[in-house]
Design a protein around this motif. Sequence first.
Motif, PDB file in Angstrom:
ATOM      1  N   ASP A 252       0.864  -1.184   0.000  1.00  0.00           N
ATOM      2  CA  ASP A 252       0.000   0.000   0.000  1.00  0.00           C
ATOM      3  C   ASP A 252       0.895   1.228   0.000  1.00  0.00           C
ATOM      4  O   ASP A 252       1.560   1.521   0.991  1.00  0.00           O
TER       5      ASP A 252
ATOM      6  N   ALA B 226      -0.239 -10.653   4.142  1.00  0.00           N
ATOM      7  CA  ALA B 226       0.492  -9.593   4.840  1.00  0.00           C
ATOM      8  C   ALA B 226       0.408  -8.337   3.989  1.00  0.00           C
ATOM      9  O   ALA B 226       0.450  -8.413   2.758  1.00  0.00           O
ATOM     10  N   SER B 227       0.263  -7.202   4.642  1.00  0.00           N
ATOM     11  CA  SER B 227       0.209  -5.924   3.928  1.00  0.00           C
ATOM     12  C   SER B 227       1.311  -5.022   4.455  1.00  0.00           C
ATOM     13  O   SER B 227       1.461  -4.862   5.663  1.00  0.00           O
TER      14      SER B 227
ATOM     15  N   HIS C 166       2.615  -1.213   4.397  1.00  0.00           N
ATOM     16  CA  HIS C 166       2.156   0.153   4.133  1.00  0.00           C
ATOM     17  C   HIS C 166       3.376   1.067   3.996  1.00  0.00           C
ATOM     18  O   HIS C 166       4.153   1.210   4.933  1.00  0.00           O
TER      19      HIS C 166
ATOM     20  N   LYS D  33       4.883  -0.012   8.294  1.00  0.00           N
ATOM     21  CA  LYS D  33       3.795  -0.664   9.021  1.00  0.00           C
ATOM     22  C   LYS D  33       3.405  -1.939   8.282  1.00  0.00           C
ATOM     23  O   LYS D  33       3.186  -1.919   7.073  1.00  0.00           O
ATOM     24  N   ILE D  34       3.318  -3.040   9.030  1.00  0.00           N
ATOM     25  CA  ILE D  34       2.957  -4.330   8.442  1.00  0.00           C
ATOM     26  C   ILE D  34       1.728  -4.866   9.167  1.00  0.00           C
ATOM     27  O   ILE D  34       1.710  -4.929  10.386  1.00  0.00           O
ATOM     28  N   ASP D  35       0.722  -5.248   8.391  1.00  0.00           N
ATOM     29  CA  ASP D  35      -0.489  -5.873   8.931  1.00  0.00           C
ATOM     30  C   ASP D  35      -0.531  -7.331   8.491  1.00  0.00           C
ATOM     31  O   ASP D  35       0.016  -7.690   7.450  1.00  0.00           O
ATOM     32  N   GLY D  36      -1.226  -8.151   9.256  1.00  0.00           N
ATOM     33  CA  GLY D  36      -1.383  -9.560   8.878  1.00  0.00           C
ATOM     34  C   GLY D  36      -0.204 -10.385   9.347  1.00  0.00           C
ATOM     35  O   GLY D  36       0.270 -10.239  10.476  1.00  0.00           O
ATOM     36  N   ASP D  37       0.295 -11.239   8.486  1.00  0.00           N
ATOM     37  CA  ASP D  37       1.426 -12.115   8.795  1.00  0.00           C
ATOM     38  C   ASP D  37       2.706 -11.286   8.827  1.00  0.00           C
ATOM     39  O   ASP D  37       3.367 -11.081   7.810  1.00  0.00           O
ATOM     40  N   VAL D  38       3.060 -10.819  10.015  1.00  0.00           N
ATOM     41  CA  VAL D  38       4.196  -9.915  10.176  1.00  0.00           C
ATOM     42  C   VAL D  38       5.501 -10.605   9.774  1.00  0.00           C
ATOM     43  O   VAL D  38       6.369  -9.989   9.143  1.00  0.00           O
TER      44      VAL D  38
END
Length: 184
Positions: free
Chosen positions: A22, A49-50, A52, A73-78
Amino acid sequence: MQQNDWTAPLLQPYANQTLGFDFKVAQINLTILPNGELAVAADSATADASIHLPPSLVMRLLRKDPLAASLIKIDGDVALGIEVGKILSAVRWDVEGDLSKVVGDVAAYQVVELGQEKFKRLQANARNVGEMLVEYWQEEQPLIAKKTSIEHFNQSVDRLREDADRLQSRVAKLLAAAPPSESR
């Protein structure tokens, strides 16, 4: 990624997982293929994993700012996001190699040289503008304090605090030494 074939074995353990990037202005989902290559994910795919990365942070990463990586910034499976981030940060793109396939070796070399020269000039101009703004805001339109002024102010505050502590100590000694007052 094809120029950096060392990445494939590192990505293979994450085969069939999808990673979202993102950039605020654009988003892209990539799926890790069983052979370790990356491909654009299907529209219906959801990211495991996302990552940003706002445009300002991308620029800091390109300048190799050591603090920039801590702001991702990381979301989900870090764990997936961190591992892929490490791999991608080590990837080097041979622009000249890719460009030579389209326009030839000599032209590709000249385009890359020209691009590097322009980039260096742009960096120098940006640094000069920044230095001029700092000087303007310190001298002409004081919005930013000089380091020496801040140090002087801090020393004055410390001296005032020490003087106030000494005065308080003297007052306490005087009150302790004074005879008790008689009430009338």
